[in-house]
Design an enzyme around this catalytic site. Structure first.
Site, PDB file in Angstrom:
ATOM      1  N   HIS A  25     -67.519  71.050  23.161  1.00 31.72           N
ATOM      2  CA  HIS A  25     -66.485  70.669  23.427  1.00 31.72           C
ATOM      3  C   HIS A  25     -65.131  70.896  23.095  1.00 31.72           C
ATOM      4  CE1 HIS A  25     -67.870  68.080  19.350  1.00 31.72           C
ATOM      5  NE2 HIS A  25     -66.663  67.716  19.947  1.00 31.72           N
ATOM      6  N   ARG A  29     -56.595  63.980  21.428  1.00 29.51           N
ATOM      7  CA  ARG A  29     -56.398  62.384  20.821  1.00 29.51           C
ATOM      8  C   ARG A  29     -55.938  62.169  22.167  1.00 29.51           C
ATOM      9  NH1 ARG A  29     -58.040  62.108  16.116  1.00 29.51           N
ATOM     10  NH2 ARG A  29     -57.790  63.475  14.773  1.00 29.51           N
ATOM     11  N   GLU A  92     -63.612  65.653  24.563  1.00 29.02           N
ATOM     12  CA  GLU A  92     -63.925  64.782  23.915  1.00 29.02           C
ATOM     13  C   GLU A  92     -62.787  64.109  23.990  1.00 29.02           C
ATOM     14  OE1 GLU A  92     -64.163  63.031  19.455  1.00 29.02           O
ATOM     15  OE2 GLU A  92     -65.549  64.507  20.167  1.00 29.02           O
ATOM     16  N   ASN A  96     -58.005  56.286  19.234  1.00 29.92           N
ATOM     17  CA  ASN A  96     -58.194  55.233  17.548  1.00 29.92           C
ATOM     18  C   ASN A  96     -57.364  54.232  18.238  1.00 29.92           C
ATOM     19  OD1 ASN A  96     -58.430  57.446  15.797  1.00 29.92           O
ATOM     20  ND2 ASN A  96     -56.412  58.516  16.190  1.00 29.92           N
ATOM     21  N   HIS A 119     -53.457  74.878  25.064  1.00 30.29           N
ATOM     22  CA  HIS A 119     -53.877  73.949  26.673  1.00 30.29           C
ATOM     23  C   HIS A 119     -55.421  74.173  26.390  1.00 30.29           C
ATOM     24  CE1 HIS A 119     -53.535  78.552  27.266  1.00 30.29           C
ATOM     25  NE2 HIS A 119     -54.322  77.969  28.480  1.00 30.29           N
ATOM     26  N   GLU A 165     -53.890  74.415  31.519  1.00 28.52           N
ATOM     27  CA  GLU A 165     -53.999  75.721  32.707  1.00 28.52           C
ATOM     28  C   GLU A 165     -55.357  75.424  34.073  1.00 28.52           C
ATOM     29  OE1 GLU A 165     -54.520  80.836  32.171  1.00 28.52           O
ATOM     30  OE2 GLU A 165     -54.799  78.959  30.603  1.00 28.52           O
TER      31      GLU A 165
END
Length: 187
Positions: A25, A29, A92, A96, A119, A165
Site C-alpha cells: 500500500h 493523509r 491507505e 488524524n 502522485h 495520474e
C-alpha cells in the site's frame, strides 16, 4: 527473461531472499475521511477493505482497493486485516482526528516546492470515457488528456489535493520515445 531496464545502472536482480515481497500500500493523509472515502469509492470504484481505529494515538486508517472478487473478502475482522495486508495496490488513507475541523490545515501534495512525493496512478480501459466520468463527478483536473506535452495522460486531484495520474495502457506504448520526458515531469 532479460529486458533493457535490467542494464540500467543501480538495478540488481531480485535476491532470492526477497521472494514473496509485495508492495502492499501507499499512504495518503485525509483531512476529512468522509469526503475522501466518497471520492475514492464513488469516482474510482475502490472498496473499503478495513478500517482500523487507534484511539490512544487519535488516528484512523482506512484501507481501500479495487477488488475483483468481493466474495474472497473475509468477514472476520482479523482475517480481513490479514487479507488486506496481502493485497497489491492498496491505498491507505490516514485520518488524524480533528483535522477536518482545522480550516488552516492543508496537506502538501509533494509537487510544489520542496518536491517529494508526486502522485498515485490508476490505469483505465478507456481514457476518454474516464475523462467524461470525471467531468460528470466534478473531479478537479490538473491536466486533461489533450493538454501539455504528453497526450493521453490525465492528472486529477483528490479532495486533499493529491495528484492522481490516469492512463490507458494501450495508449502508453510510445511514452518516453520522442521527447524523452518522464510522465511525472510533464504534467
Amino acid at each position: 527473461m532479460a529486458i533493457a531496464e535490467d542494464r540500467v545502472p543501480g538495478v540488481h536482480s531480485a535476491p532470492a531472499e526477497t521472494h514473496g515481497f509485495v508492495l502492499n500500500h501507499t499512504m495518503l493523509r485525509a483531512k476529512d475521511p468522509e469526503v475522501s472515502l466518497s471520492f475514492y469509492t464513488r469516482v474510482f470504484g475502490m472498496r473499503l477493505l478495513r478500517k482500523l481505529d487507534f484511539p490512544e494515538m487519535q488516528f484512523t486508517l482506512y484501507f481501500l482497493a479495487r477488488v475483483d472478487d468481493v466474495s474472497a473478502i473475509p468477514e472476520d475482522d482479523g482475517e480481513r486485516t490479514a487479507y488486506t495486508f496481502s493485497q497489491k495496490g492498496v491505498l491507505e488513507l490516514t485520518h488524524n482526528w480533528g483535522s477536518e475541523n482545522d480550516a488552516e490545515l492543508q496537506y502538501h501534495d509533494g509537487n510544489a516546492e520542496p518536491q517529494g512525493f508526486g502522485h498515485i496512478c490508476f490505469s483505465v480501459p478507456d481514457l476518454v470515457a474516464a475523462e467524461q466520468w470525471f467531468d460528470t463527478h466534478n473531479v478537479e483536473f490538473k491536466k486533461r488528456s489533450d493538454q501539455g506535452k504528453m497526450k493521453n495522460v490525465i492528472f486529477v486531484k483528490d479532495p486533499d489535493g493529491y495528484w492522481i495520474e490516469v492512463v490507458q495502457p494501450s495508449l502508453s506504448k510510445g511514452l518516453g520515445r520522442d521527447s524523452g520526458a518522464a510522465v511525472s515531469r510533464s504534467a
